[in-house]
Design a protein around this motif. Structure first.
Motif, short mmCIF file in Angstrom:
data_model
loop_
_atom_site.label_atom_id
_atom_site.label_comp_id
_atom_site.label_asym_id
_atom_site.label_seq_id
_atom_site.Cartn_x
_atom_site.Cartn_y
_atom_site.Cartn_z
N ASP A 107 0.84 -1.19 0.00
CA ASP A 107 0.00 0.00 0.00
C ASP A 107 0.88 1.25 0.00
OD1 ASP A 107 -2.30 1.47 0.02
OD2 ASP A 107 -2.71 1.20 2.16
N HIS A 108 0.51 2.25 -0.82
CA HIS A 108 1.24 3.51 -0.96
C HIS A 108 2.61 3.32 -1.61
CE1 HIS A 108 -1.82 5.44 1.53
NE2 HIS A 108 -1.63 4.50 2.44
N HIS A 109 2.79 2.24 -2.34
CA HIS A 109 4.08 1.98 -2.99
C HIS A 109 4.49 3.14 -3.90
CE1 HIS A 109 7.28 -0.28 -4.95
NE2 HIS A 109 6.75 0.01 -6.12
N ARG A 110 5.76 3.50 -3.85
CA ARG A 110 6.28 4.55 -4.74
C ARG A 110 6.81 3.89 -6.00
NH1 ARG A 110 9.08 9.65 -1.68
NH2 ARG A 110 7.37 10.04 -0.20
N PHE A 111 6.07 4.02 -7.05
CA PHE A 111 6.39 3.33 -8.29
C PHE A 111 7.61 3.94 -8.98
CE2 PHE A 111 1.99 2.07 -7.69
CZ PHE A 111 2.00 0.75 -8.11
N THR A 112 8.32 3.09 -9.70
CA THR A 112 9.40 3.52 -10.59
C THR A 112 9.04 3.04 -12.00
OG1 THR A 112 10.69 1.47 -10.37
CG2 THR A 112 11.05 3.21 -8.71
N ALA A 113 9.74 3.57 -12.99
CA ALA A 113 9.48 3.16 -14.36
C ALA A 113 9.71 1.67 -14.54
CB ALA A 113 10.37 3.96 -15.31
N ALA A 114 10.66 1.12 -13.79
CA ALA A 114 10.95 -0.31 -13.90
C ALA A 114 9.78 -1.16 -13.44
CB ALA A 114 12.19 -0.65 -13.08
N ASP A 115 9.00 -0.67 -12.47
CA ASP A 115 7.83 -1.41 -12.00
C ASP A 115 6.79 -1.57 -13.09
OD1 ASP A 115 8.82 -1.60 -9.38
OD2 ASP A 115 7.91 0.32 -8.81
N LEU A 116 6.81 -0.68 -14.08
CA LEU A 116 5.75 -0.63 -15.08
C LEU A 116 6.24 -1.01 -16.47
CD1 LEU A 116 4.43 2.81 -13.83
CD2 LEU A 116 3.45 0.58 -13.29
N ALA A 117 7.47 -1.50 -16.56
CA ALA A 117 8.06 -1.89 -17.86
C ALA A 117 7.96 -3.40 -18.01
CB ALA A 117 9.51 -1.43 -17.94
N PHE A 118 7.15 -3.83 -18.98
CA PHE A 118 6.95 -5.25 -19.22
C PHE A 118 7.37 -5.58 -20.65
CE2 PHE A 118 3.77 -3.87 -16.08
CZ PHE A 118 4.18 -4.66 -15.00
N ALA A 119 8.14 -6.64 -20.79
CA ALA A 119 8.75 -6.97 -22.09
C ALA A 119 7.72 -7.34 -23.14
CB ALA A 119 9.75 -8.11 -21.90
N ASP A 120 6.57 -7.89 -22.73
CA ASP A 120 5.61 -8.36 -23.72
C ASP A 120 4.72 -7.24 -24.27
OD1 ASP A 120 3.86 -7.80 -21.64
OD2 ASP A 120 3.48 -9.91 -21.15
N ARG A 121 4.85 -6.04 -23.71
CA ARG A 121 4.14 -4.86 -24.21
C ARG A 121 2.62 -5.04 -24.16
NH1 ARG A 121 7.54 -1.31 -26.49
NH2 ARG A 121 5.84 -0.23 -27.55
N ARG A 122 2.13 -5.87 -23.27
CA ARG A 122 0.69 -5.96 -23.08
C ARG A 122 0.20 -4.68 -22.38
NH1 ARG A 122 -1.33 -10.90 -24.21
NH2 ARG A 122 0.08 -12.71 -24.13
#
Length: 345
Positions: free
Chosen positions: A273-288
């Motif tokens: 809860d309240h996690h501080r996101f980084t770009a790496a958290d949201l980068a997925f190789a399959d591009r879904r």
């Protein structure tokens, strides 16, 4: 509680795992501390500041998400529609500012105010103030012209007097094993519910709800594209196939279940809860596609791919709660007028 250890403990507390029995001596100390603190305010040894306008506190007695923030946003809009000028007061967990009270504007960064206040300011369109000192924050809202205050997650902040206390309970998880911290998920003993004005259960209750409890559902209202704010109806989804579902909220499983009900196959990514996101958290190789909650979206602007989607949800309390609230608001208006009259003499 943050990180995997805290999440595992919270899950165990809601399940009622047997090993938590070992923590009951600490629970007894925690309960004692709670009783002493409540008694200090009741006896006047600690000061309670009463605002000259009505104060409605929305909170919970459990750790983890219950749906409290959507009810706060709904309540603010409900009050505006009825001629009130509400303001929202928050502690601003997860944010840090170099000045308090902090009155949010369009440019206030989430790092300063916290994710929930930023989300509430965007959704409700009313003044939102963040301050660890609740009475001081309340006075700032009064200066902004508010004639009724909503305390977000303020149930345990007894320094601010209140006219109504609303407690939100998650229908699926209820009160867990019914024990207080650290032997269970309760911030306060269950007896605390005897003194509140209303209990609102979010979703179909899978437990014995308190007598007289009201119901509430969270209803998807729109998909919003994070990159440009484009909004489309919740069904059908604006993308095809499975989607990466990221959730840094108190109860990620509820979000994943909502997605499934909309016909989305979530690839779940649960964060604290309240996690501080980084770009790496949201980068997925399959591009879904990437989908997220409104609370997470305020922290993911500029980090998530342009074509990420935010699922907006709205609280819908039952008709009985709305009728009850309208009756209480009439009484609050009368009480506020008397309070103002006494202050003027």
């Amino acid at each position: 509680m943050a990180g995997s250890i805290g999440e595992r403990w919270l899950a165990a507390a809601y399940r009622g795992d047997a090993w938590l029995v070992a923590l009951r001596p600490l629970e007894a100390l925690y309960r004692l501390a709670v009783r002493r603190r409540v008694a200090a305010f009741a006896a006047g040894r600690r000061v309670v500041w009463q605002a000259p306008v009505p104060v409605i506190v929305v909170g919970n007695i459990t750790l983890g998400g219950t749906g409290k923030s959507p009810l706060v946003a709904w309540l603010a809009r409900f009050l505006v529609e009825r001629g009130w000028s509400p303001g929202i007061l928050s502690r601003g967990y997860g944010g840090r500012s170099d000045r308090y009270p902090l009155l949010l504007d369009a440019d206030t960064p989430v790092t300063a105010c916290g994710d929930e206040p930023r989300m509430l300011a965007d959704q409700a369109g009313v003044p939102v103030v963040v301050d660890p000192d609740r009475p001081r924050g309340a006075r700032r809202l009064l200066a902004a012209g508010c004639d009724i205050l909503i305390g977000d997650d303020g149930l345990q902040h007894l320094a601010l007097g209140r006219d109504l206390e609303l407690v939100v309970v998650d229908g699926r998880r209820g009160f867990g094993n019914g024990r207080c911290l650290p032997a269970g998920p309760l911030r306060e003993p269950l007896e605390r519910l005897d003194g509140v004005d209303a209990v609102v259960v979010n979703g179909q209750p899978a437990f014995a709800a308190p007598a007289g409890a009201h119901g509430m559902t969270l209803v998807p209202s729109a998909w919003r594209r994070l990159g440009d704010g484009r909004r489309v109806p919740p069904s059908p989804p604006p993308f095809a196939g499975p989607a990466h579902a990221v959730a840094g909220i108190g109860h990620p499983a509820r979000f994943f279940a909502t997605l499934e009900a909309l016909g989305v196959e979530p690839i779940p990514h649960a964060f604290a809860d309240h996690h501080r996101f980084t770009a790496a958290d949201l980068a997925f190789a399959d591009r879904r596609p990437v989908v997220m909650t409104a609370k997470d979206a305020v922290k993911c602007r500029g980090l998530a791919p342009f074509d990420s989607w935010v699922l907006e949800v709205e609280a819908r309390p039952d008709a009985a709660f709305i009728d009850w609230l309208q009756t209480r608001l009439v009484l609050l208006s009368t009480q506020a007028a008397r309070r103002t009259s006494r202050a003027a003499t």
